[in-house]
Design an enzyme around this catalytic site. Structure first.
Site, PDB file in Angstrom:
ATOM      1  N   CYS A  31     -30.653  10.201   8.095  1.00 33.81           N
ATOM      2  CA  CYS A  31     -31.838  11.066   7.944  1.00 33.81           C
ATOM      3  C   CYS A  31     -32.085  11.486   6.496  1.00 33.81           C
ATOM      4  O   CYS A  31     -33.153  11.995   6.176  1.00 33.81           O
ATOM      5  CB  CYS A  31     -31.704  12.313   8.816  1.00 33.81           C
ATOM      6  SG  CYS A  31     -31.910  11.935  10.552  1.00 33.81           S
TER       7      CYS A  31
HETATM    8  N1  COA Z   1     -33.579  18.705  30.213  1.00 29.04           N
HETATM    9  C1  COA Z   1     -33.125  19.833  30.787  1.00 29.04           C
HETATM   10  N2  COA Z   1     -31.952  20.400  30.472  1.00 29.04           N
HETATM   11  C2  COA Z   1     -31.194  19.800  29.556  1.00 29.04           C
HETATM   12  C3  COA Z   1     -31.612  18.605  28.901  1.00 29.04           C
HETATM   13  C4  COA Z   1     -32.853  18.074  29.280  1.00 29.04           C
HETATM   14  N3  COA Z   1     -33.325  16.954  28.698  1.00 29.04           N
HETATM   15  N4  COA Z   1     -30.663  18.246  28.025  1.00 29.04           N
HETATM   16  C5  COA Z   1     -29.680  19.167  28.098  1.00 29.04           C
HETATM   17  N5  COA Z   1     -29.998  20.104  29.035  1.00 29.04           N
HETATM   18  C6  COA Z   1     -29.203  21.257  29.454  1.00 29.04           C
HETATM   19  C7  COA Z   1     -27.727  21.027  29.270  1.00 29.04           C
HETATM   20  O1  COA Z   1     -27.194  20.386  30.402  1.00 29.04           O
HETATM   21  C8  COA Z   1     -27.202  22.436  29.097  1.00 29.04           C
HETATM   22  O2  COA Z   1     -27.073  23.021  30.339  1.00 29.04           O
HETATM   23  P1  COA Z   1     -25.845  24.040  30.663  1.00 29.04           P
HETATM   24  O3  COA Z   1     -26.074  25.216  29.742  1.00 29.04           O
HETATM   25  O4  COA Z   1     -26.052  24.339  32.103  1.00 29.04           O
HETATM   26  O5  COA Z   1     -24.593  23.284  30.345  1.00 29.04           O
HETATM   27  C9  COA Z   1     -28.342  23.152  28.374  1.00 29.04           C
HETATM   28  O6  COA Z   1     -29.510  22.385  28.627  1.00 29.04           O
HETATM   29  C10 COA Z   1     -28.125  23.291  26.876  1.00 29.04           C
HETATM   30  O7  COA Z   1     -27.828  22.001  26.327  1.00 29.04           O
HETATM   31  P2  COA Z   1     -27.480  21.767  24.817  1.00 29.04           P
HETATM   32  O8  COA Z   1     -27.295  20.305  24.576  1.00 29.04           O
HETATM   33  O9  COA Z   1     -26.365  22.675  24.405  1.00 29.04           O
HETATM   34  O10 COA Z   1     -28.879  22.222  24.133  1.00 29.04           O
HETATM   35  P3  COA Z   1     -29.197  22.797  22.721  1.00 29.04           P
HETATM   36  O11 COA Z   1     -29.847  24.108  22.912  1.00 29.04           O
HETATM   37  O12 COA Z   1     -28.061  22.698  21.758  1.00 29.04           O
HETATM   38  O13 COA Z   1     -30.330  21.769  22.203  1.00 29.04           O
HETATM   39  C11 COA Z   1     -30.597  19.876  20.697  1.00 29.04           C
HETATM   40  C12 COA Z   1     -30.056  20.401  22.039  1.00 29.04           C
HETATM   41  C13 COA Z   1     -30.123  18.454  20.518  1.00 29.04           C
HETATM   42  C14 COA Z   1     -32.115  19.935  20.732  1.00 29.04           C
HETATM   43  C15 COA Z   1     -30.081  20.787  19.547  1.00 29.04           C
HETATM   44  O14 COA Z   1     -28.696  20.984  19.652  1.00 29.04           O
HETATM   45  C16 COA Z   1     -30.361  20.200  18.175  1.00 29.04           C
HETATM   46  O15 COA Z   1     -31.489  19.902  17.810  1.00 29.04           O
HETATM   47  N6  COA Z   1     -29.329  20.075  17.353  1.00 29.04           N
HETATM   48  C17 COA Z   1     -29.452  19.541  15.998  1.00 29.04           C
HETATM   49  C18 COA Z   1     -29.622  18.094  16.105  1.00 29.04           C
HETATM   50  C19 COA Z   1     -29.827  17.414  14.790  1.00 29.04           C
HETATM   51  O16 COA Z   1     -30.270  17.962  13.808  1.00 29.04           O
HETATM   52  N7  COA Z   1     -29.489  16.174  14.767  1.00 29.04           N
HETATM   53  C20 COA Z   1     -29.683  15.411  13.649  1.00 29.04           C
HETATM   54  C21 COA Z   1     -30.275  14.161  14.118  1.00 29.04           C
HETATM   55  S1  COA Z   1     -30.765  13.225  12.774  1.00 29.04           S
END
Ligand code: COA
Length: 374
Positions: free
Chosen positions: A157
């Site tokens: 990225c």
């Molecule tokens: N739909 C519904 N629920 C979902 C889901 C989906 N598509 N994906 C995950 N969940 C659920 C999970 O099962 C979890 O449930 P639980 O609390 O019952 O265990 C809950 O939502 C939270 O999941 P989590 O993965 O911890 O979400 P988050 O709030 O951390 O958000 C991202 C996920 C990826 C959006 C976030 O962590 C993020 O953007 N991180 C930075 C990523 C980044 O910068 N990456 C660089 C890439 S270049």
């Protein structure tokens, strides 16, 4: 002879097709339904966990993404395929990555009023290269009619900011006067569209940044005040696809040859690293971070950007101070901060100072402080 690097212009290519969260979730949930039906016996016997549905509300709340552009919508949404598909091209045709890179590059060249003959180098700086060689940069160079040199570089990225510093160093050293940094990102090819945790993250796009010596730049340009790069190894964002691991039994097509991440850990570790890097680099350049007029941040997650902008500016940033393009583009890997800059810089006044900043896998992060020239 040494030069002073500036950004003469930027360019953008946006694929026509776009997928809304509603369309994406409908396709994903259909896949889940079919998968669970097909494995109903194993699930009933407790031998297999059922797949869980995705949700529009979760995606928007967790990421800020509402839609993403893609190069091939139909196969991505087809529950039997869930991956991009297009006809294979012969070696005599322009490759698809070069094609979108050329479109973004032409946009930047036109905005700068620059004849390709006067460009010295092309850097193809992107996360997802189409092949090993010949370099896409050289193909783009050939398609544009540029006499000089080109090469590909991949810092995930952060590729575009690493490309900008590389180009700026060529200008500073006198090795080039005009360098195109092109970031074609067909992220849909490395995204696991069947993975509930990440299927909503990425979108396709191409950007270009024309970095030039101030002596030849158009009147309206952005001075590059300073660039800084940083990498710290982390396994929290990976893509293991490669040419040396395809032959391992069972490995081809498996999920770890696509994008995988520990999103929570990335969020927690990258926010402080990047905020600290920005503030210390501003100090080195004698700039007050609180006085920055605008931040064009990497577009991965709206919450991350909110926190980073707050730490840098010292207050909650509004959309004017830290514009987002995540809602319509999704995460476009290295292109994100460049799209934000491209779409949101013309209204600023001469003397305004801002920051282009990327961060992502590696970990990697890059800062480019810029000031609008009078
Ligand atoms: N739909 C519904 N629920 C979902 C889901 C989906 N598509 N994906 C995950 N969940 C659920 C999970 O099962 C979890 O449930 P639980 O609390 O019952 O265990 C809950 O939502 C939270 O999941 P989590 O993965 O911890 O979400 P988050 O709030 O951390 O958000 C991202 C996920 C990826 C959006 C976030 O962590 C993020 O953007 N991180 C930075 C990523 C980044 O910068 N990456 C660089 C890439 S270049």
């Amino acid at each position: 002879m040494t030069g002073r690097p500036v950004i003469s212009a930027t360019g953008l290519f946006t694929p026509v097709e776009s997928i809304t969260n509603e369309e994406l979730v409908a396709s994903f949930n259909e896949y889940v339904k079919r998968h669970n039906e097909a494995h109903a016996e194993a699930i009933a016997a407790g031998e297999m966990e059922p797949l869980q549905e995705s949700s529009v509300e979760f995606i928007e709340k967790a990421s800020g993404i509402k839609a993403r552009h893609v190069m091939a919508k139909e196969p991505v949404l087809d529950p039997d395929i869930m991956a991009p598909r297009w006809p294979e091209r012969s070696n005599e045709e322009l490759s698809i990555l070069a094609e979108i890179g050329v479109k973004a590059a032409r946009d930047a060249l036109a905005r700068a009023g620059r004849d390709p003959k006067d460009v010295d180098a092309v850097l193809c700086a992107a996360s997802n290269m189409e092949r090993a060689y010949p370099a896409m940069a050289i193909e783009i160079q050939q398609a544009l009619g540029i006499d000089g040199f080109g090469f590909d570089m991949n810092v995930a990225c952060s590729s575009a900011t690493f490309g900008i510093q590389t180009a700026a160093d060529y200008i500073r050293s006198g090795n080039a006067r005009s360098v195109l940094v092109v970031s074609p990102e067909i992220t849909s090819g490395h995204l696991n569209w069947r993975d509930r945790d990440s299927h909503f993250i990425f979108g396709d796009v191409a950007t270009a940044v024309l970095v030039e010596d101030a002596a030849i730049a158009p009147a309206v340009h952005w001075d590059i005040l300073g660039t800084r790069l940083k990498t710290v190894f982390s396994n929290n964002i990976r893509n293991n696809f490669g040419f040396l691991n395809r032959a391992n039994p069972g490995s081809e097509g498996s999920a770890d040859k696509l994008f995988v991440q520990e999103g929570r850990k990335v969020f927690k570790e990258v926010v402080p690293m990047v905020a600290e890097m920005i503030v210390s680099e501003a100090g080195r350049l004698g700039l007050d971070p609180h006085a920055l007029r605008r931040l064009w941040l990497h577009q991965a997650n709206a919450g991350m950007n909110r926190l980073i902008a707050h730490r840098v500016l010292g207050h909650e940033a509004n959309a004017d101070e830290s514009p987002t393009v995540l809602d319509t583009y999704g995460n476009t890997s290295s292109a994100g901060s460049i799209i934000a800059f491209h779409l949101h810089n013309e209204d600023l006044a001469p003397g305004d100072t801002g920051l282009i900043c990327s961060f992502g896998a590696g970990y990697s992060a890059g800062t480019v402080f810029v000031r609008k020239a009078a």
